[in-house]
Design a protein around this motif. Structure first.
Motif, PDB file in Angstrom:
ATOM      1  N   GLU A 134      50.495 131.216  19.585  1.00 50.77           N
ATOM      2  CA  GLU A 134      51.378 129.817  19.961  1.00 50.77           C
ATOM      3  C   GLU A 134      50.205 129.214  20.585  1.00 50.77           C
ATOM      4  O   GLU A 134      50.321 127.877  20.374  1.00 50.77           O
ATOM      5  CB  GLU A 134      52.356 130.125  20.797  1.00 50.77           C
ATOM      6  N   SER A 135      49.344 129.384  21.506  1.00 48.45           N
ATOM      7  CA  SER A 135      48.322 128.641  22.260  1.00 48.45           C
ATOM      8  C   SER A 135      47.274 128.138  21.301  1.00 48.45           C
ATOM      9  O   SER A 135      46.840 127.051  21.563  1.00 48.45           O
ATOM     10  CB  SER A 135      47.870 129.679  23.591  1.00 48.45           C
ATOM     11  N   LEU A 136      46.973 129.004  20.473  1.00 50.84           N
ATOM     12  CA  LEU A 136      46.210 128.438  19.434  1.00 50.84           C
ATOM     13  C   LEU A 136      46.520 127.230  18.644  1.00 50.84           C
ATOM     14  O   LEU A 136      46.005 126.352  18.367  1.00 50.84           O
ATOM     15  CB  LEU A 136      45.660 129.394  18.609  1.00 50.84           C
ATOM     16  N   GLU A 137      47.765 127.511  18.108  1.00 51.02           N
ATOM     17  CA  GLU A 137      48.414 126.344  17.524  1.00 51.02           C
ATOM     18  C   GLU A 137      48.575 124.905  18.157  1.00 51.02           C
ATOM     19  O   GLU A 137      48.744 123.870  17.881  1.00 51.02           O
ATOM     20  CB  GLU A 137      49.735 126.698  17.059  1.00 51.02           C
ATOM     21  N   ARG A 138      48.668 125.458  19.571  1.00 51.09           N
ATOM     22  CA  ARG A 138      48.703 124.104  20.578  1.00 51.09           C
ATOM     23  C   ARG A 138      47.490 123.541  20.936  1.00 51.09           C
ATOM     24  O   ARG A 138      47.358 122.763  21.842  1.00 51.09           O
ATOM     25  CB  ARG A 138      49.489 124.397  21.764  1.00 51.09           C
ATOM     26  N   ASN A 150      51.372 138.666  10.073  1.00 52.48           N
ATOM     27  CA  ASN A 150      52.527 137.509   9.832  1.00 52.48           C
ATOM     28  C   ASN A 150      52.114 136.411  10.561  1.00 52.48           C
ATOM     29  O   ASN A 150      53.119 135.607  11.056  1.00 52.48           O
ATOM     30  CB  ASN A 150      53.747 138.287  10.184  1.00 52.48           C
ATOM     31  N   ALA A 151      50.965 136.149  10.616  1.00 49.92           N
ATOM     32  CA  ALA A 151      50.443 135.180  11.634  1.00 49.92           C
ATOM     33  C   ALA A 151      50.813 133.639  10.803  1.00 49.92           C
ATOM     34  O   ALA A 151      51.101 133.720   9.378  1.00 49.92           O
ATOM     35  CB  ALA A 151      48.887 135.058  11.767  1.00 49.92           C
ATOM     36  N   GLN A 156      43.305 130.139  10.776  1.00 47.73           N
ATOM     37  CA  GLN A 156      42.351 130.843  10.154  1.00 47.73           C
ATOM     38  C   GLN A 156      42.388 132.310  10.666  1.00 47.73           C
ATOM     39  O   GLN A 156      42.166 132.465  11.704  1.00 47.73           O
ATOM     40  CB  GLN A 156      40.903 130.144  10.158  1.00 47.73           C
ATOM     41  N   LEU A 157      42.143 133.423   9.642  1.00 51.62           N
ATOM     42  CA  LEU A 157      42.099 134.659  10.174  1.00 51.62           C
ATOM     43  C   LEU A 157      40.854 135.586   9.634  1.00 51.62           C
ATOM     44  O   LEU A 157      40.236 135.287   8.560  1.00 51.62           O
ATOM     45  CB  LEU A 157      43.268 135.374   9.716  1.00 51.62           C
ATOM     46  N   LEU A 158      40.325 136.217  10.507  1.00 50.37           N
ATOM     47  CA  LEU A 158      39.193 137.058  10.167  1.00 50.37           C
ATOM     48  C   LEU A 158      39.698 138.523  10.486  1.00 50.37           C
ATOM     49  O   LEU A 158      39.642 138.981  11.844  1.00 50.37           O
ATOM     50  CB  LEU A 158      37.831 136.775  10.852  1.00 50.37           C
ATOM     51  N   PRO A 159      40.191 139.262   9.531  1.00 47.81           N
ATOM     52  CA  PRO A 159      40.637 140.686   9.772  1.00 47.81           C
ATOM     53  C   PRO A 159      39.506 141.469  10.323  1.00 47.81           C
ATOM     54  O   PRO A 159      38.278 141.678   9.778  1.00 47.81           O
ATOM     55  CB  PRO A 159      40.917 141.176   8.418  1.00 47.81           C
ATOM     56  N   MET A 160      39.889 142.284  11.465  1.00 52.68           N
ATOM     57  CA  MET A 160      38.777 143.212  12.071  1.00 52.68           C
ATOM     58  C   MET A 160      39.028 144.755  11.761  1.00 52.68           C
ATOM     59  O   MET A 160      38.186 145.586  11.453  1.00 52.68           O
ATOM     60  CB  MET A 160      38.581 142.993  13.174  1.00 52.68           C
ATOM     61  N   ALA A 267      41.597 135.188  15.318  1.00 53.18           N
ATOM     62  CA  ALA A 267      42.360 133.985  14.526  1.00 53.18           C
ATOM     63  C   ALA A 267      41.904 132.796  15.576  1.00 53.18           C
ATOM     64  O   ALA A 267      41.547 132.529  16.520  1.00 53.18           O
ATOM     65  CB  ALA A 267      43.746 134.136  15.151  1.00 53.18           C
ATOM     66  N   TRP A 268      42.070 131.567  14.619  1.00 48.60           N
ATOM     67  CA  TRP A 268      41.496 130.116  15.442  1.00 48.60           C
ATOM     68  C   TRP A 268      42.217 129.025  14.516  1.00 48.60           C
ATOM     69  O   TRP A 268      42.781 129.511  13.295  1.00 48.60           O
ATOM     70  CB  TRP A 268      39.891 130.106  15.314  1.00 48.60           C
TER      71      TRP A 268
END
Length: 291
Positions: A134-138, A150-151, A156-160, A267-268
């Motif tokens: 939620e903080s990333l989206e804000r 389920n993001a 943008q996602l980088l699976p680890m 995630a970013w």
């Protein structure tokens, strides 16, 4: 109309409370109250419905918020881009990490990154995965190393890594004799849960609800070592990621009969300007994964 007025209005809209907004922005409450009143006078509309204990936006206020959030984001990105040209050897990165991931995964990444990019400043914020997303989206954080299952599509996602959620019980518990855990096993067991804002907590609560089980939650904590200590002392059981409790003395880990796997990664926010400092962190994580 001043930039500060818009920033004060935006934060008050998010938190629905002037006092909390003032604390978050490190300004006095009267400053925000006066700024919003001036903004309303200039626009000729009422932005907030003040008849309730909690502030809520008027329809006009909601429309105005949608417009200015994009404008403020563009201004923030412009400042970042200009600073990149001005300070090529400096930069800051704000990263959110859940306590479970932070204690066992992030130190390895941080150590290598800090050695390679000692000139960059990293600020860490510890929250649950849901809260970080939620903080990333804000636009309050640059990155989160979180459970990305389920993001939101806006991230943008980088699976680890892919990890399993396991039941952690004391080694002398009757459940320790089982090969796996059924949800009915949890109905009469004292449960230690992660706090609100945790993806794992939300997931487990959802599963228990699906099986009509009312959990007996005796304690909530985000301190993983505390939770492990309580389990080993026979206080209760908990659900954690497998790598957190691997080879922990006095704790038996059991897979759930219907196994649960989650993806952990970086995630970013999409569609934002990525500073050189932030891009260096993305590249480092990608290179680390490819080794």
């Amino acid at each position: 109309m001043e930039l500060k007025q818009l920033e004060y209005f935006q934060m008050t809209s998010r938190l629905k409370n002037i006092t909390r907004a003032a604390k978050r922005l490190s300004v006095s409450q009267p400053n925000i109250t006066v700024a919003i009143k001036k903004l309303e006078a200039e626009l000729g509309i009422q932005l907030f419905e003040r008849s309730q204990k909690q502030l809520s936006l008027t329809p006009e206020g909601a429309v105005f918020l949608n417009r200015i959030e994009l404008a403020l984001r563009n201004i923030q990105d412009a400042v970042l881009e200009v600073n990149d040209y001005k300070q090529l050897q400096k930069g800051t990165i704000k990263i959110g990490i859940p306590s479970m991931i932070g204690a066992y995964l992030f130190p390895k990444i941080f150590s290598g990154f800090q050695k390679k990019f000692a000139h960059l400043d990293i600020y860490l914020y510890e929250k649950g995965s849901m809260s970080i997303r939620e903080s990333l989206e804000r636009d309050e954080l640059d990155f989160g190393i979180v459970i990305i299952s389920n993001a939101s599509p806006s991230l943008q996602l980088l699976p680890m890594s892919t990890n399993q959620v396991v039941a952690c019980v004391p080694e002398d518990s009757p459940l320790a004799q089982k090969d796996s855990l059924s949800w009915s096993d949890v109905s009469n067991i004292d449960l230690i849960m992660l706090k609100e804002g945790s993806f794992i907590r939300n997931l487990i609560q959802q599963k228990l609800k699906e099986h009509n089980i009312q959990p007996n939650i005796i304690l909530e904590s985000n301190q993983i070592e505390t939770i492990k200590g309580l389990i080993s002392s026979n206080v209760g059981m908990a659900f954690l990621l497998d790598f957190v409790v691997q080879d922990t003395p006095h704790i038996k880990t059991l897979p759930i009969e219907d196994p649960i796997f989650v993806d952990v990664g970086l995630a970013w926010k999409k569609d934002r300007y990525i500073s050189k400092a932030a891009q260096s962190f993305i590249n480092f994580c990608q290179d680390t994964l490819n080794k």
